[in-house]
Design a protein around this motif. Structure first.
Motif, PDB file in Angstrom:
ATOM      1  N   ARG A 279      45.197  49.076  51.172  1.00 19.80           N
ATOM      2  CA  ARG A 279      44.508  48.434  50.062  1.00 19.80           C
ATOM      3  C   ARG A 279      43.810  47.185  50.591  1.00 19.80           C
ATOM      4  NH1 ARG A 279      45.416  52.587  48.504  1.00 19.80           N
ATOM      5  NH2 ARG A 279      46.379  53.301  46.561  1.00 19.80           N
TER       6      ARG A 279
ATOM      7  N   ALA B 193      41.825  41.620  47.852  1.00 16.63           N
ATOM      8  CA  ALA B 193      40.768  41.121  46.981  1.00 16.63           C
ATOM      9  C   ALA B 193      40.372  39.715  47.410  1.00 16.63           C
ATOM     10  CB  ALA B 193      41.259  41.126  45.537  1.00 16.63           C
TER      11      ALA B 193
ATOM     12  N   ASP C 231      34.391  35.840  45.159  1.00 14.88           N
ATOM     13  CA  ASP C 231      34.006  37.126  44.584  1.00 14.88           C
ATOM     14  C   ASP C 231      32.903  36.934  43.547  1.00 14.88           C
ATOM     15  OD1 ASP C 231      34.598  40.069  44.048  1.00 14.88           O
ATOM     16  OD2 ASP C 231      34.912  39.191  42.063  1.00 14.88           O
TER      17      ASP C 231
ATOM     18  N   PRO D 252      33.265  45.112  45.275  1.00 14.22           N
ATOM     19  CA  PRO D 252      34.318  44.098  45.284  1.00 14.22           C
ATOM     20  C   PRO D 252      35.679  44.642  45.711  1.00 14.22           C
ATOM     21  CG  PRO D 252      33.725  44.709  43.034  1.00 14.22           C
ATOM     22  CD  PRO D 252      32.724  45.346  43.932  1.00 14.22           C
ATOM     23  N   ALA D 253      35.932  45.936  45.478  1.00 10.10           N
ATOM     24  CA  ALA D 253      37.224  46.499  45.874  1.00 10.10           C
ATOM     25  C   ALA D 253      37.403  46.492  47.383  1.00 10.10           C
ATOM     26  CB  ALA D 253      37.362  47.922  45.337  1.00 10.10           C
TER      27      ALA D 253
ATOM     28  N   GLY E 237      35.379  44.376  49.375  1.00 11.08           N
ATOM     29  CA  GLY E 237      34.808  43.148  49.911  1.00 11.08           C
ATOM     30  C   GLY E 237      33.625  43.439  50.810  1.00 11.08           C
TER      31      GLY E 237
END
Length: 282
Positions: free
Chosen positions: A100, A103, A109, A127-128, A130
């Motif tokens: 994963r 974030a 972000d 965004p998930a 980056g």
């Protein structure tokens, strides 16, 4: 008396005739015997030659059977190795599937999302992961590694975000990609050679813009995959624009990157590379 003499003479002649016939038959039989003996000797020699050839054949068969057993052993070993590699691949795939991406902090972000919204024609932000994706067709001229002005503005804005206090702990991983169409222009091919080289040069060009905008080179990593990491299957006739891209991943900084300190902004504007002739689209 006369008859008696006649009979005796007839018997004598008959005896001589019979003796001559017997001698001729004996000679014929002896010749047949000699011919048969010679034929038997010839057949014996041929038989010996065939026996020797058969022995050699049996020896060769035994040698080949040994080779087959050896190859079967090699095949078994290779199959075992293939099984081990497949198991490792499955294990790696499971590990990758469980990964994963961390974030980004909310401030960074949000700033990158605003940047992508301002440059929707050039930048796509995931965004998930980056990850910012710059479309190569709008970032570079065809066959060129010179960043276009609009993309340069977006990269400079990204550098300002990454040099901010909230983002100073991040590094950037810059990865160039192309489609699978071979370089057709002789001038482009002479400079870059292959799609992989072109993708790497474009990643370097993006890195230079970020560095000129104040980012420390210790925070910038570059790579070029060429055509080997397509987003979508390449079209059979001509290139696929989706696969021509530069991806920038925002990742946690390593201890050796010196990411906690921002590099000073340049005191002089960066020199613009000379324009180059238009080349076929890659």
């Amino acid at each position: 008396m006369t008859n008696t003499l006649r009979i005796v003479a007839l018997v004598a002649v008959s005896g001589l005739a019979l003796g001559g016939c017997a001698s001729t038959e004996r000679d014929r039989l002896e010749q047949i015997n000699q011919t048969s003996a010679a034929r038997i000797e010839q057949l014996n020699q041929e038989n010996q030659a065939l026996q020797l050839a058969l022995q050699r054949k049996d020896s060769r068969i035994a040698e080949l059977e040994g080779d087959v057993r050896g190859l079967q052993g090699v095949r078994t070993d290779l199959q075992r190795q293939i099984g081990d590699v497949r198991s490792q691949q499955a294990s790696i795939a499971d590990q990758l599937g469980n990964l994963r991406f961390a974030a980004l902090d909310p401030e960074t972000d949000r700033a990158i999302q605003q940047l992508a919204a301002q440059h929707q024609d050039i930048i796509r932000y995931d965004p998930a992961r980056g990850m910012l994706q710059f479309t190569s067709d709008l970032t570079f001229d065809s066959g060129s590694d010179v960043v276009r002005p609009a993309a340069r503005d977006g990269l400079q804005a990204l550098a300002r975000i990454l040099n901010g206090s909230s983002a100073s702990g991040y590094d950037l991983r810059i990865v160039g990609h192309t489609d699978n169409q071979p370089i057709s222009s002789a001038a482009t091919r002479q400079k870059f050679g292959t799609n992989r080289h072109l993708s790497a040069y474009r990643a370097i060009a993006v890195e230079e813009v970020l560095r000129q905008a104040g980012m420390s080179p210790t925070r910038l990593e570059i790579a070029g995959w060429g055509e080997f990491r397509p987003l979508v299957p390449n079209a059979a006739r001509g290139g696929t624009a989706q696969n021509r891209r530069v991806e920038i991943f925002v990742v946690p900084g390593s201890p050796s990157s010196g990411a906690v300190e921002s590099a000073p902004a340049p005191t002089e504007p960066a020199a613009q590379p000379a324009s180059r002739p238009e080349m076929p689209m890659k």
